[in-house]
Design an enzyme around this catalytic site. Structure first.
Site, PDB file in Angstrom:
ATOM      1  N   TYR A 141      35.106  49.520  41.005  1.00 18.41           N
ATOM      2  CA  TYR A 141      34.260  49.549  42.199  1.00 18.41           C
ATOM      3  C   TYR A 141      34.209  50.938  42.834  1.00 18.41           C
ATOM      4  O   TYR A 141      33.356  51.223  43.667  1.00 18.41           O
ATOM      5  CB  TYR A 141      34.736  48.528  43.238  1.00 18.41           C
ATOM      6  CG  TYR A 141      34.588  47.084  42.800  1.00 18.41           C
ATOM      7  CD1 TYR A 141      33.811  46.749  41.698  1.00 18.41           C
ATOM      8  CD2 TYR A 141      35.227  46.065  43.477  1.00 18.41           C
ATOM      9  CE1 TYR A 141      33.682  45.435  41.280  1.00 18.41           C
ATOM     10  CE2 TYR A 141      35.098  44.738  43.068  1.00 18.41           C
ATOM     11  CZ  TYR A 141      34.330  44.435  41.965  1.00 18.41           C
ATOM     12  OH  TYR A 141      34.210  43.130  41.561  1.00 18.41           O
ATOM     13  N   LYS A 192      43.143  43.098  30.491  1.00 18.97           N
ATOM     14  CA  LYS A 192      42.348  42.903  29.270  1.00 18.97           C
ATOM     15  C   LYS A 192      42.813  43.985  28.294  1.00 18.97           C
ATOM     16  O   LYS A 192      42.027  44.819  27.820  1.00 18.97           O
ATOM     17  CB  LYS A 192      40.849  43.022  29.637  1.00 18.97           C
ATOM     18  CG  LYS A 192      39.900  42.599  28.539  1.00 18.97           C
ATOM     19  CD  LYS A 192      39.891  41.127  28.251  1.00 18.97           C
ATOM     20  CE  LYS A 192      38.955  40.814  27.100  1.00 18.97           C
ATOM     21  NZ  LYS A 192      39.110  39.441  26.577  1.00 18.97           N
ATOM     22  N   ASP A 224      40.443  36.537  30.497  1.00 23.91           N
ATOM     23  CA  ASP A 224      39.623  35.377  30.103  1.00 23.91           C
ATOM     24  C   ASP A 224      40.487  34.118  30.023  1.00 23.91           C
ATOM     25  O   ASP A 224      40.087  33.037  30.470  1.00 23.91           O
ATOM     26  CB  ASP A 224      38.878  35.641  28.784  1.00 23.91           C
ATOM     27  CG  ASP A 224      39.721  36.361  27.745  1.00 23.91           C
ATOM     28  OD1 ASP A 224      40.799  36.886  28.099  1.00 23.91           O
ATOM     29  OD2 ASP A 224      39.315  36.410  26.574  1.00 23.91           O
ATOM     30  N   ASP A 248      38.907  40.182  42.148  1.00 27.13           N
ATOM     31  CA  ASP A 248      37.751  39.715  42.914  1.00 27.13           C
ATOM     32  C   ASP A 248      37.302  38.361  42.376  1.00 27.13           C
ATOM     33  O   ASP A 248      37.106  37.396  43.124  1.00 27.13           O
ATOM     34  CB  ASP A 248      36.631  40.769  42.752  1.00 27.13           C
ATOM     35  CG  ASP A 248      35.479  40.550  43.711  1.00 27.13           C
ATOM     36  OD1 ASP A 248      35.568  39.644  44.551  1.00 27.13           O
ATOM     37  OD2 ASP A 248      34.489  41.298  43.610  1.00 27.13           O
ATOM     38  N   ASP A 252      38.346  34.300  43.943  1.00 20.66           N
ATOM     39  CA  ASP A 252      37.295  33.354  44.361  1.00 20.66           C
ATOM     40  C   ASP A 252      37.416  32.047  43.587  1.00 20.66           C
ATOM     41  O   ASP A 252      37.241  30.960  44.149  1.00 20.66           O
ATOM     42  CB  ASP A 252      35.899  33.955  44.124  1.00 20.66           C
ATOM     43  CG  ASP A 252      35.374  34.651  45.367  1.00 20.66           C
ATOM     44  OD1 ASP A 252      36.210  35.052  46.206  1.00 20.66           O
ATOM     45  OD2 ASP A 252      34.151  34.816  45.503  1.00 20.66           O
TER      46      ASP A 252
END
Ligand code: NAD
Length: 360
Positions: A141, A192, A224, A248, A252
């Protein structure tokens, strides 16, 4: 010397839920002799109306000087059409960045009384208590270079960069281990590393930091798989530490396991555990001013503040106990209501928590 707490109610339901949270904070202040001094200021749309910007310099200075900040929520349709750079949400991003709040803690706790509110089967989520530690000021980001360039064949190509330095990884890993140490002593680092160079360094540094925490059981999981495990068997997790992008998304996902966003607090911490505490939800303009918003996420943010910035564990536990007792009484705001329970408004819910806390 008194500890200074800056209260920023914000917009929409912000002032309504904050009124209730402040009642709980003031009672805790008296009951546990915490010696807090509260002051109030504006942020977001309220600051735009007053100062023309979503975070005035004087407010930022007061936030810097405070020992902790408690925030409601910002934003609303009134300010949706103004210039992007001075929208309410900019005030929030600015205060987080300026205070160096790199460690975002988002618990996903499902009170057993609310198991029916989850989208998953009650037996999978009842008693769920996970803490997601998300790196908040680095990664994709914020990475440079980023942009859109033209390829030789004339096609446009967009690109972002996912940088993480050793020190950025080390400090967020420490937050993860510190949290695990005072909870269930299990830390799962999500990355990852089978694909991304930044994740390979992430894993290496997390392994190094682990040597300082022999009492915490460390595991690694690809993101994943973590996304899948969160809906398959979420109770296997205690603390998850992960980067900005993965955090992020996973936080959620985890929040929805608990049924309502109206129950979820959060903390964002700097290197000295100075923090800003806020509910995970937004300013809910659709219900603002109606007196029906759930104040519990903000009240639970107060308890996080006592726990993480002030180490007032007895007071923090008491607030959480008071919330649980109120749920035991069958009191519910609309967002967590189910048949057989008593539907109450924002103020009634706040008063009930105050009464429960007073009687503890
Ligand atoms: P939202 O979280 O405000 O609302 C989503 C839904 O959840 C709405 O139906 C709302 O009524 C409900 N809800 C939220 N909090 C609730 C509570 N405490 N009790 C009961 N119901 C609750 O998200 P949104 O609608 O996407 O955004 C509304 C505004 O809030 C926008 O301006 C957005 O930019 C802003 N926002 C602010 C923050 C923040 O301040 N941290 C976070 C997200 C969104």
């Amino acid at each position: 010397m008194s500890k200074q707490i800056l209260i920023l109610p914000g917009d929409g339901i912000g002032p309504e839920i904050m009124t209730e949270a402040v009642k709980v904070l003031e009672l805790a202040n008296d009951k546990f002799a915490l010696d807090f001094e509260l002051s109030f200021d504006v942020i977001g749309g309220a600051a735009i109306d007053k100062h023309g910007v979503p975070l005035a310099d004087e407010t930022l200075a007061r936030a810097r000087a405070a020992d902790a900040v408690l925030l409601g929520a910002v934003g609303g349709p009134k300010w949706d059409t103004i210039e992007r750079d001075i929208r309410p949400e900019r005030g929030l991003l600015k205060i987080r960045a300026q205070l160096g709040l790199f460690g975002n803690l988002r618990p996903a706790i499902l009170y057993p009384q609310l198991a029916e509110a989850s989208s998953l089967k009650a037996e999978i989520v009842a008693g769920l208590d996970i803490l997601i530690v998300r790196e908040l000021t680095g990664g994709i980001y914020f990475g440079a270079p980023r942009g859109v360039r033209e390829l030789e064949n004339g096609e446009r190509q967009a690109y972002d960069t996912l940088p993480y330095s050793e020190s950025e990884i080390r400090r967020i890993a420490r937050v993860g281990f510190d949290m695990a140490r005072v909870r269930g002593k299990k830390l799962c680092s999500v990355d990852k590393a089978n694909v991304l160079a930044s994740s390979q360094l992430w894993r290496e540094i997390v392994e190094q930091v682990a040597k300082d925490y022999p009492d915490v059981e460390l595991s690694h999981m690809y993101v994943d798989n973590a996304a899948m495990q969160l809906v398959r068997a979420p109770k296997q997790f205690d603390v998850i530490v992960t980067d900005n992008l993965f955090g992020d998304i996973l936080s959620d996902e985890a929040s929805m396991l608990t049924g309502s966003i109206g129950m979820l607090p959060s903390a964002s911490l700097d290197a000295n555990n100075k923090g800003m505490y806020e509910p995970c939800h937004g300013s809910a303009p659709d219900i603002a001013g109606k007196g029906i918003a759930n104040p519990l996420a903000t009240i639970l943010s107060v308890s996080m503040m006592l726990r993480y910035s002030f180490n007032q564990l007895v007071a923090a536990d008491a607030i959480e106990k008071a919330v649980s007792l109120v749920l035991d009484q069958g009191l519910r705001t609309g967002d967590i209501w189910s048949s057989g329970c008593a539907k109450v408004g924002t103020q009634e819910m706040g008063d009930a928590v105050v009464a429960a806390l007073r009687n503890l």
